[in-house]
Scaffold this motif. Structure first.
Motif, short mmCIF file in Angstrom:
data_model
loop_
_atom_site.label_atom_id
_atom_site.label_comp_id
_atom_site.label_asym_id
_atom_site.label_seq_id
_atom_site.Cartn_x
_atom_site.Cartn_y
_atom_site.Cartn_z
N UNK A 43 0.83 -1.21 0.00
CA UNK A 43 0.00 0.00 0.00
C UNK A 43 0.86 1.25 0.00
N UNK A 44 2.13 1.15 0.44
CA UNK A 44 3.00 2.31 0.50
C UNK A 44 3.64 2.66 -0.84
N UNK A 45 3.83 1.66 -1.70
CA UNK A 45 4.55 1.95 -2.95
C UNK A 45 3.73 1.72 -4.20
N UNK A 46 2.44 1.36 -4.07
CA UNK A 46 1.66 0.99 -5.24
C UNK A 46 1.57 2.12 -6.25
N UNK A 47 1.51 3.38 -5.77
CA UNK A 47 1.46 4.50 -6.70
C UNK A 47 2.77 4.63 -7.48
N UNK A 48 3.88 4.39 -6.80
CA UNK A 48 5.18 4.44 -7.47
C UNK A 48 5.28 3.38 -8.56
N UNK A 49 5.04 2.13 -8.16
CA UNK A 49 5.37 1.00 -9.03
C UNK A 49 4.32 0.74 -10.10
N UNK A 50 3.23 1.48 -10.08
CA UNK A 50 2.24 1.36 -11.15
C UNK A 50 2.25 2.58 -12.07
N UNK A 51 3.26 3.43 -11.93
CA UNK A 51 3.33 4.65 -12.73
C UNK A 51 4.21 4.46 -13.97
N UNK A 52 3.91 5.22 -15.02
CA UNK A 52 4.72 5.21 -16.23
C UNK A 52 6.15 5.67 -15.92
N UNK A 53 6.26 6.61 -14.99
CA UNK A 53 7.58 7.15 -14.64
C UNK A 53 8.50 6.06 -14.10
N UNK A 54 7.93 5.16 -13.29
CA UNK A 54 8.72 4.08 -12.70
C UNK A 54 9.27 3.16 -13.79
N UNK A 55 8.39 2.75 -14.72
CA UNK A 55 8.82 1.84 -15.77
C UNK A 55 9.76 2.52 -16.77
N UNK A 56 9.51 3.79 -17.05
CA UNK A 56 10.44 4.52 -17.93
C UNK A 56 11.83 4.58 -17.31
N UNK A 57 11.87 4.75 -16.00
CA UNK A 57 13.15 4.80 -15.31
C UNK A 57 13.86 3.45 -15.38
N UNK A 58 13.13 2.37 -15.19
CA UNK A 58 13.73 1.03 -15.27
C UNK A 58 14.32 0.78 -16.65
N UNK A 59 13.59 1.18 -17.69
CA UNK A 59 14.07 1.00 -19.06
C UNK A 59 15.34 1.81 -19.29
N UNK A 60 15.33 3.07 -18.84
CA UNK A 60 16.51 3.92 -19.00
C UNK A 60 17.72 3.34 -18.26
N UNK A 61 17.46 2.68 -17.14
CA UNK A 61 18.56 2.09 -16.36
C UNK A 61 19.10 0.81 -16.98
N UNK A 62 18.39 0.26 -17.97
CA UNK A 62 18.86 -0.92 -18.65
C UNK A 62 18.17 -2.22 -18.31
N UNK A 63 17.13 -2.18 -17.45
CA UNK A 63 16.42 -3.40 -17.08
C UNK A 63 15.67 -3.97 -18.28
N UNK A 64 15.71 -5.29 -18.42
CA UNK A 64 15.04 -5.96 -19.54
C UNK A 64 13.68 -6.53 -19.15
#
Length: 339
Positions: free
Chosen positions: A256-277
């Motif tokens: 419940x504390x991070x659901x807004x973070x981890x369901x956002x476009x910003x979070x996934x865009x950041x993962x992609x930029x960092x190189x995560x596959x």
């Protein structure tokens, strides 16, 4: 007797995979569609039909899956060759045939992947994690780990996932397993903090190891559970892996504390930029300590278990947790994802 496969056929398939990779290296965007045409022409129409249709659709639409395929060609050459050979040839073609044969003959299920815990030890104490409750003394020896993989290969299983504890507390043995079984692919769910330059060089050397690094959202949410400074440390590790063209993914536990973070476009865009596959999600499961007779290798076993690798939790205790988890997912995660 366990089937050993056809050595001539295996050699031809291996040669074919290498030729395919060589063909794709020249111009992936141009040659991938051509390769799919050849694949459809020379393989049975019903062979991996859903996967082939999804692959074909990705190529035609040039969607996010297609972008992921192209990113695969940015990885270290030796690593992506090992990945393709071990996953496509060993785990999918050769392995699936052996699994099906044994499954039909023995009337049992043979797993495509095997998950095992090298150790209960961990170098961190994250909120809500059960690993710290086990202590640091439960370990599978290197010999036992290697034996499990050897037995798995006889069943046609060539993909192995390490959890823990923290698997990389045993990083030397993990690397030895990768060396001993170069025809398998290994993935570890890890907090990532034990990955350094030397380990990256070893990943390049063994070629068949992929980490799935824990990350719980942005800095405030992540460090509230994993400890101050861990978010920055993980980002440094991701940058290190990316600089070596090494594959890695992210493992996220949603709350419940991070659901807004981890369901956002910003979070996934950041993962992609960092190189995560890739990225996977899990939820915190409350660990209910049962009586000794419940903790045993098999539900019908009369012996007491000294290594709690399998817990048989009574339905009367587990059902409320399932209900709460389902309710939480419907109330928090799914609406956020839809939004």
């Amino acid at each position: 007797m366990t089937p050993m496969g056809n050595p001539i056929k295996d050699t031809m398939q291996r040669f074919g995979i290498k030729q395919i990779l060589h063909y794709l290296e020249g111009n992936p965007e141009e040659n991938i569609p051509k390769l799919m045409d050849l694949f459809d022409k020379f393989t049975p129409a019903d062979w991996y039909r859903p996967q082939r249709e999804a692959f074909r659709r990705a190529i035609q639409e040039k969607n996010n899956w297609y972008q992921l395929i192209l990113r695969f060609f940015q990885l270290d050459l030796g690593v992506r060759k090992a990945f393709t050979e071990n996953i496509l040839l060993n785990a999918s073609l050769k392995g699936s045939a052996i699994q099906e044969e044994i499954s039909q003959r023995e009337d049992c299920n043979v797993p495509w992947a095997i998950l095992l815990d090298p150790t209960s030890a961990c170098n961190m104490h994250c909120t809500g994690c059960w690993a710290a409750e086990y202590g640091h003394k439960l370990n599978l020896s290197y010999e036992k780990l290697s034996d499990i993989v050897s037995q798995g290969k006889e069943l046609g299983t060539y993909f192995y996932m390490f959890t823990g504890g923290e698997p990389l507390v045993r990083k030397e043995d993990v690397l030895r397993i990768c060396e001993m079984h170069p025809d398998c692919m290994f993935l570890a769910f890890t907090n990532g903090t034990l990955i350094d330059e030397a380990f990256c060089q070893n990943m390049l050397r063994v070629k068949n190891f992929v980490p799935a690094i824990s990350l719980e959202g942005f800095e405030a949410a992540n460090d509230s559970r994993r400890g101050a400074g861990v978010y920055q440390k993980v980002h440094q590790i991701m940058a290190l892996l990316k600089s070596h063209n090494l594959p890695f993914g992210i493992s996220t536990c949603y709350t419940s504390r991070n659901v807004d973070d981890v369901s956002s476009e910003k979070y996934f865009d950041q993962l992609i930029d960092c190189g995560a596959l890739f990225s996977g999600f899990s939820t915190i499961c409350p660990w209910i300590t049962p009586p000794p007779w419940i903790c045993c290798p098999h539900p019908n076993s009369a012996s007491k278990c000294t290594t709690p690798s399998v817990l048989i939790v009574p339905p009367r205790l587990f059902s409320p947790w399932i209900f709460r988890t389902t309710a939480s997912m419907l109330a928090d995660a799914l609406p956020a994802a839809d939004a």
